[in-house]
Write a protein that holds these residues in place. Structure first.
Motif, PDB file in Angstrom:
ATOM      1  N   PHE A 158     -30.218  19.555  23.394  1.00 58.68           N
ATOM      2  CA  PHE A 158     -29.759  19.635  21.806  1.00 58.68           C
ATOM      3  C   PHE A 158     -28.132  19.831  22.140  1.00 58.68           C
ATOM      4  CE2 PHE A 158     -27.987  22.395  18.661  1.00 58.68           C
ATOM      5  CZ  PHE A 158     -28.594  21.735  17.425  1.00 58.68           C
ATOM      6  N   ALA A 213     -24.226  18.477  12.321  1.00 57.81           N
ATOM      7  CA  ALA A 213     -25.595  18.319  11.715  1.00 57.81           C
ATOM      8  C   ALA A 213     -26.365  19.395  11.556  1.00 57.81           C
ATOM      9  CB  ALA A 213     -26.454  17.218  12.512  1.00 57.81           C
ATOM     10  N   GLN A 214     -27.186  19.480  10.437  1.00 54.99           N
ATOM     11  CA  GLN A 214     -28.021  20.662  10.279  1.00 54.99           C
ATOM     12  C   GLN A 214     -29.078  20.552  11.237  1.00 54.99           C
ATOM     13  OE1 GLN A 214     -30.558  20.277   6.903  1.00 54.99           O
ATOM     14  NE2 GLN A 214     -30.035  22.243   6.083  1.00 54.99           N
ATOM     15  N   VAL A 215     -29.468  21.643  11.968  1.00 54.45           N
ATOM     16  CA  VAL A 215     -30.334  21.700  12.967  1.00 54.45           C
ATOM     17  C   VAL A 215     -31.610  21.192  12.378  1.00 54.45           C
ATOM     18  CG1 VAL A 215     -31.588  23.369  14.536  1.00 54.45           C
ATOM     19  CG2 VAL A 215     -29.250  23.712  13.688  1.00 54.45           C
ATOM     20  N   PRO A 216     -32.282  20.111  13.169  1.00 54.13           N
ATOM     21  CA  PRO A 216     -33.348  19.547  12.867  1.00 54.13           C
ATOM     22  C   PRO A 216     -34.619  20.410  12.688  1.00 54.13           C
ATOM     23  CG  PRO A 216     -32.674  18.807  14.889  1.00 54.13           C
ATOM     24  CD  PRO A 216     -31.556  19.666  14.476  1.00 54.13           C
ATOM     25  N   GLU A 217     -35.807  19.915  11.913  1.00 53.69           N
ATOM     26  CA  GLU A 217     -36.743  20.746  11.719  1.00 53.69           C
ATOM     27  C   GLU A 217     -37.598  21.095  13.156  1.00 53.69           C
ATOM     28  OE1 GLU A 217     -39.552  19.814   8.607  1.00 53.69           O
ATOM     29  OE2 GLU A 217     -38.049  20.204   7.253  1.00 53.69           O
ATOM     30  N   ASP A 218     -37.578  20.009  14.102  1.00 53.40           N
ATOM     31  CA  ASP A 218     -38.288  19.841  14.956  1.00 53.40           C
ATOM     32  C   ASP A 218     -37.428  20.541  16.339  1.00 53.40           C
ATOM     33  OD1 ASP A 218     -36.678  17.907  15.361  1.00 53.40           O
ATOM     34  OD2 ASP A 218     -37.798  16.617  16.467  1.00 53.40           O
ATOM     35  N   ALA A 219     -36.231  21.311  15.854  1.00 53.75           N
ATOM     36  CA  ALA A 219     -35.371  21.743  17.141  1.00 53.75           C
ATOM     37  C   ALA A 219     -35.896  22.637  18.021  1.00 53.75           C
ATOM     38  CB  ALA A 219     -34.195  22.746  16.358  1.00 53.75           C
ATOM     39  N   GLY A 220     -37.009  23.584  17.799  1.00 52.03           N
ATOM     40  CA  GLY A 220     -37.731  24.312  18.543  1.00 52.03           C
ATOM     41  C   GLY A 220     -38.462  23.484  19.736  1.00 52.03           C
ATOM     42  N   ALA A 221     -38.675  22.156  19.554  1.00 51.26           N
ATOM     43  CA  ALA A 221     -39.151  21.354  20.550  1.00 51.26           C
ATOM     44  C   ALA A 221     -38.216  20.898  21.491  1.00 51.26           C
ATOM     45  CB  ALA A 221     -40.019  20.171  19.996  1.00 51.26           C
ATOM     46  N   LEU A 222     -36.910  21.150  21.268  1.00 52.04           N
ATOM     47  CA  LEU A 222     -36.009  20.519  22.186  1.00 52.04           C
ATOM     48  C   LEU A 222     -35.261  21.511  22.814  1.00 52.04           C
ATOM     49  CD1 LEU A 222     -34.952  17.538  21.948  1.00 52.04           C
ATOM     50  CD2 LEU A 222     -33.342  18.265  20.453  1.00 52.04           C
TER      51      LEU A 222
END
Lengths: 191, 190
Positions: free
Chosen positions: A104, A90-99
């Protein structure tokens, strides 16, 4: 000099990427997505029309074979598209930095494992078509091509068994990786 | 120790105004301050120079997209490293499927021991070569920990990014130090 110092002082090409370039890239990505969708329609619509024409033309003479082909091809195309979309990374989600990375990485592995465990979802829809096709060889062709019937039966049973075995092996391998990640999570002692 | 990551210290402070928190402004700062750490991270994850460029762009693109949801609950540095490592881990998973390559963990890493006779004047390029070879055979999570350790982050900072406990990270860092001392062999002590 320590390894950390060598690492941080290494000479490398570190290009600076601007926000303007990122906006350009986002526009380019959106444009390419539009083109891909357009191409899918341009190729897909004539394809559907051709299959419809083929079915209409031969349906009177060999209705079971046509139905078998349609029942095999349509679910196969559908599940292939669906499976490709789900199984590919999957494309890395926009809120990836919160995870955090553990969550992840675990989620990625779970997604891939589930895609492999759900073999019934892609296998079962094509089985009626294959059986109908097999039946049409016996009922609609004269003389009956027994060699072809035997070949298709072997392909159905052997191919399906191999595919299921591979998917299950792959899912087990991913589960082992997930278990290994879980073993890293140890509760911190109370302070 | 060089402090390329410490250059981002000003980014850890709360925003002074609206202009400071604009995603584009933040992105320009990241692109400037984290250019070298991100380039090192990319080189550690991907050996092929052509694919390195793709991965670097992919990371920048993911960062640019992610800044719209950056809520300052963690430091910008933590955010940048998380996003960058997520993109890199996804890249590693994809390439593993393509190349059918198996990775190992820090505990199982079996890497040729460095030649101790030339330890004193060992060439930095050789050290880096060994280092990259070591990193690229590790699982994504272990890669992340070793890269962040080499970037000079503390165990607590690494724990926040990786999602493991500080105790766990300290154990892994101990193992990393052992590996660096015995297998890479620059001037480290286990």
């Amino acid at each position: 000099m320590t390894t950390q110092e060598i690492w941080q002082l290494q000479a490398l090409d570190a290009p600076r990427v601007s926000a303007a370039y990122m906006r350009h890239r986002a526009r380019d990505l959106a444009r390419r997505t539009q083109i891909r969708k357009g191409l899918a329609y341009v190729i897909g619509i004539p394809g559907v029309l051709y299959i419809a024409w083929y079915c209409w033309r031969y349906f009177r003479h060999m209705p079971m074979m046509v139905a078998g082909l349609a029942l095999t091809v349509v679910p196969l195309v559908y599940v292939s598209c669906r499976r490709h979309r789900r199984a590919s990374a999957a494309q890395v989600p926009e809120d990836a930095g919160a995870l955090d990375s553990l969550s992840f990485y675990r989620r990625e592995l779970e997604r891939q494992r589930d895609a492999r465990r759900n073999w019934r979802q892609w296998l079962l829809p094509v089985v009626p078509g294959l059986i109908t096709l097999l039946a049409s060889f016996v009922l609609e062709l004269n003389p009956i091509p027994w060699a072809l019937v035997a070949y298709e039966a072997i392909v159905i049973v052997g191919g399906v068994s191999l595919a299921v075995a591979f998917e299950q092996w792959s899912a087990r391998r991913l589960q082992r990786e997930i278990d290994a990640l879980d073993s890293l999570v140890v509760k911190e002692p109370e302070r | 120790m060089a402090t390329s990551t410490n250059c981002a210290a000003d980014l850890l402070a709360p925003p002074n105004g609206d202009l400071e928190s604009t995603p584009d402004v933040l992105f320009e700062k990241i692109a400037s301050e984290f250019a070298a750490p991100l380039a090192r991270l990319v080189r550690a994850h991907e050996a092929d120079p052509t694919l390195q460029q793709d991965l670097l762009q992919e990371i920048h693109f993911a960062l640019w997209r992610s800044l719209r949801t950056f809520d300052r609950r963690c430091s910008l540095r933590t955010w940048v490293y998380r996003v960058a490592h997520h993109v890199a881990a996804t890249h590693v998973l994809r390439s593993r499927r393509r190349r059918a390559r198996q990775f190992t963990t820090l505990d199982d890493a079996d890497f040729p021991t460095a030649n101790t006779d030339v330890a004193a004047d060992v060439d930095a390029a050789q050290v880096l070569q060994r280092l990259y070879a070591l990193i690229q055979c590790l699982e994504p999570l272990d890669r992340e920990i070793i890269i962040l350790h080499l970037e000079g982050l503390s165990a607590d900072e690494i724990a926040e990014i990786a999602g493991l406990t500080s105790t766990n990270i300290r154990t892994k860092i101990h193992r990393i130090r052992q590996l660096l001392a015995t297998r890479v062999n620059a001037g480290d002590r286990a």
